[in-house]
Design a protein around this motif. Structure first.
Motif, PDB file in Angstrom:
ATOM      1  N   GLU A  88      40.498  39.813  37.916  1.00 44.61           N
ATOM      2  CA  GLU A  88      41.868  40.135  37.551  1.00 44.61           C
ATOM      3  C   GLU A  88      42.450  41.280  38.357  1.00 44.61           C
ATOM      4  N   ARG A  89      41.695  42.377  38.467  1.00 44.55           N
ATOM      5  CA  ARG A  89      42.197  43.531  39.213  1.00 44.55           C
ATOM      6  C   ARG A  89      41.037  44.426  39.619  1.00 44.55           C
ATOM      7  N   SER A  90      41.374  45.425  40.471  1.00 48.42           N
ATOM      8  CA  SER A  90      40.352  46.311  41.017  1.00 48.42           C
ATOM      9  C   SER A  90      40.817  47.762  40.988  1.00 48.42           C
ATOM     10  N   GLU A  91      39.876  48.660  40.746  1.00 45.68           N
ATOM     11  CA  GLU A  91      40.178  50.089  40.848  1.00 45.68           C
ATOM     12  C   GLU A  91      40.554  50.467  42.275  1.00 45.68           C
ATOM     13  N   GLU A  92      40.178  49.647  43.246  1.00 41.37           N
ATOM     14  CA  GLU A  92      40.502  49.944  44.644  1.00 41.37           C
ATOM     15  C   GLU A  92      42.002  49.903  44.892  1.00 41.37           C
ATOM     16  N   ASP A  93      42.713  49.023  44.201  1.00 39.49           N
ATOM     17  CA  ASP A  93      44.162  48.905  44.329  1.00 39.49           C
ATOM     18  C   ASP A  93      44.707  48.400  42.994  1.00 39.49           C
ATOM     19  N   PRO A  94      44.886  49.304  42.025  1.00 38.16           N
ATOM     20  CA  PRO A  94      45.261  48.906  40.665  1.00 38.16           C
ATOM     21  C   PRO A  94      46.584  48.156  40.549  1.00 38.16           C
ATOM     22  N   ASP A  95      47.464  48.284  41.539  1.00 40.01           N
ATOM     23  CA  ASP A  95      48.757  47.613  41.469  1.00 40.01           C
ATOM     24  C   ASP A  95      48.697  46.148  41.887  1.00 40.01           C
ATOM     25  N   GLU A  96      47.652  45.761  42.573  1.00 37.13           N
ATOM     26  CA  GLU A  96      47.518  44.368  43.012  1.00 37.13           C
ATOM     27  C   GLU A  96      46.727  43.572  41.992  1.00 37.13           C
ATOM     28  N   ARG A  97      46.991  42.286  41.935  1.00 34.66           N
ATOM     29  CA  ARG A  97      46.277  41.396  41.030  1.00 34.66           C
ATOM     30  C   ARG A  97      45.463  40.399  41.841  1.00 34.66           C
ATOM     31  N   GLY A  98      44.238  40.148  41.376  1.00 35.13           N
ATOM     32  CA  GLY A  98      43.392  39.144  42.004  1.00 35.13           C
ATOM     33  C   GLY A  98      43.746  37.762  41.494  1.00 35.13           C
ATOM     34  N   VAL A 101      40.538  34.107  38.135  1.00 32.34           N
ATOM     35  CA  VAL A 101      39.837  32.884  37.728  1.00 32.34           C
ATOM     36  C   VAL A 101      38.530  33.221  37.014  1.00 32.34           C
ATOM     37  N   VAL A 102      38.126  34.483  37.082  1.00 34.74           N
ATOM     38  CA  VAL A 102      36.969  34.979  36.343  1.00 34.74           C
ATOM     39  C   VAL A 102      37.446  36.195  35.555  1.00 34.74           C
ATOM     40  N   PRO A 103      37.238  36.205  34.243  1.00 33.72           N
ATOM     41  CA  PRO A 103      37.655  37.371  33.458  1.00 33.72           C
ATOM     42  C   PRO A 103      36.846  38.609  33.846  1.00 33.72           C
ATOM     43  N   GLY A 104      37.531  39.725  33.934  1.00 33.32           N
ATOM     44  CA  GLY A 104      36.863  40.981  34.242  1.00 33.32           C
ATOM     45  C   GLY A 104      37.593  41.759  35.314  1.00 33.32           C
ATOM     46  N   THR A 105      37.023  42.898  35.655  1.00 34.94           N
ATOM     47  CA  THR A 105      37.636  43.785  36.639  1.00 34.94           C
ATOM     48  C   THR A 105      36.618  44.172  37.704  1.00 34.94           C
ATOM     49  N   VAL A 106      37.115  44.901  38.689  1.00 33.58           N
ATOM     50  CA  VAL A 106      36.289  45.414  39.773  1.00 33.58           C
ATOM     51  C   VAL A 106      36.357  46.934  39.699  1.00 33.58           C
ATOM     52  N   ARG A 107      35.189  47.559  39.678  1.00 33.42           N
ATOM     53  CA  ARG A 107      35.130  49.023  39.533  1.00 33.42           C
ATOM     54  C   ARG A 107      34.432  49.659  40.724  1.00 33.42           C
ATOM     55  N   ARG A 108      34.751  50.931  40.922  1.00 38.71           N
ATOM     56  CA  ARG A 108      34.103  51.704  41.987  1.00 38.71           C
ATOM     57  C   ARG A 108      32.635  51.903  41.619  1.00 38.71           C
ATOM     58  N   LEU A 109      31.777  51.761  42.603  1.00 37.71           N
ATOM     59  CA  LEU A 109      30.345  51.965  42.421  1.00 37.71           C
ATOM     60  C   LEU A 109      30.076  53.433  42.157  1.00 37.71           C
ATOM     61  N   HIS A 144      29.256  47.765  50.413  1.00 37.44           N
ATOM     62  CA  HIS A 144      30.371  47.754  49.463  1.00 37.44           C
ATOM     63  C   HIS A 144      30.489  49.089  48.747  1.00 37.44           C
ATOM     64  N   SER A 145      31.688  49.329  48.230  1.00 36.59           N
ATOM     65  CA  SER A 145      31.963  50.525  47.437  1.00 36.59           C
ATOM     66  C   SER A 145      32.396  50.160  46.020  1.00 36.59           C
ATOM     67  N   PHE A 146      32.650  48.872  45.781  1.00 41.34           N
ATOM     68  CA  PHE A 146      33.133  48.392  44.489  1.00 41.34           C
ATOM     69  C   PHE A 146      32.255  47.222  44.036  1.00 41.34           C
ATOM     70  N   HIS A 147      32.230  46.971  42.731  1.00 42.92           N
ATOM     71  CA  HIS A 147      31.432  45.869  42.188  1.00 42.92           C
ATOM     72  C   HIS A 147      32.187  45.216  41.040  1.00 42.92           C
ATOM     73  N   VAL A 148      31.859  43.948  40.799  1.00 40.02           N
ATOM     74  CA  VAL A 148      32.525  43.185  39.744  1.00 40.02           C
ATOM     75  C   VAL A 148      31.881  43.458  38.394  1.00 40.02           C
ATOM     76  N   CYS A 149      32.697  43.340  37.363  1.00 46.21           N
ATOM     77  CA  CYS A 149      32.248  43.534  35.977  1.00 46.21           C
ATOM     78  C   CYS A 149      32.657  42.301  35.168  1.00 46.21           C
ATOM     79  N   PRO A 150      31.864  41.217  35.276  1.00 40.39           N
ATOM     80  CA  PRO A 150      32.210  39.989  34.558  1.00 40.39           C
ATOM     81  C   PRO A 150      31.664  39.991  33.133  1.00 40.39           C
TER      82      PRO A 150
END
Length: 180
Positions: A88-98, A101-109, A144-150
């Protein structure tokens, strides 16, 4: 034929050569119309920034085409930032939307040294289909610097680097890996 999505952000030569070396016929998909029924599977590669990738998918029209592909439960492999763009979205660019298709977010490692670069172990979840041949202690290469949180039932493998994070997902015919 395996299609590799060219959305202006990715490691296209590496992915294409790896697929060809494995014996696949590969087509570079430069427009969303190239996602057609003759393709056996699609690869969404990625190296770079979540926000740039999300914008490029939207501007090229690949966003809607990839959502339709996944909704039809057609095989898709997403690699690195390609995996992150499924969320859905990432801490890398909170204003953009992914693609969401998979529930969850992307967070900084959260680790002493970021980015995480190098070989690291995969801990494959029992019952994971795609990574079932991975032996305990086998390693994969990460940058990588970010990881998914499904949701937990989508986690196919985890890796520990400063924290334990999801390094691979499975959902139907959809597979995503953080490693290269």
């Amino acid at each position: 034929m395996i299609g590799v999505v060219d959305y202006g952000l990715g490691n296209l030569p590496s992915v294409t050569k790896a697929l060809e070396r494995a014996g696949a016929d590969v087509a570079l998909l430069e427009t969303p119309d190239a996602l057609h029924d003759e393709l056996r599977a699609v690869v969404l590669p990625g190296v770079g920034h979540f926000g740039a990738g999300a914008r490029n998918l939207r501007e090229t029209g690949f966003d809607a085409a990839l959502k339709d592909w996944v909704d039809a439960d057609r095989p898709l492999l997403a690699i690195c930032v390609g995996l992150q763009l499924l969320f859905e979205r990432s801490e890398e660019d909170p204003d953009e939307r992914g693609l969401a298709v998979v529930p969850g977010t992307v967070r900084r490692l959260r680790a002493p040294k970021v980015p995480h670069m190098g070989w690291n172990d995969l801990s494959v979840r029992e019952g994971a289909r795609v990574l079932s041949a991975v032996e305990p202690g086998e390693k994969a290469y990460f940058v990588h610097s970010f990881h998914v949180c499904p949701e937990p039932d989508h986690v196919a493998a985890t890796t520990t680097y400063g924290e334990t994070f999801c390094s691979a997902i499975e959902r139907g015919s959809l597979v995503g890996v953080q490693f290269h």
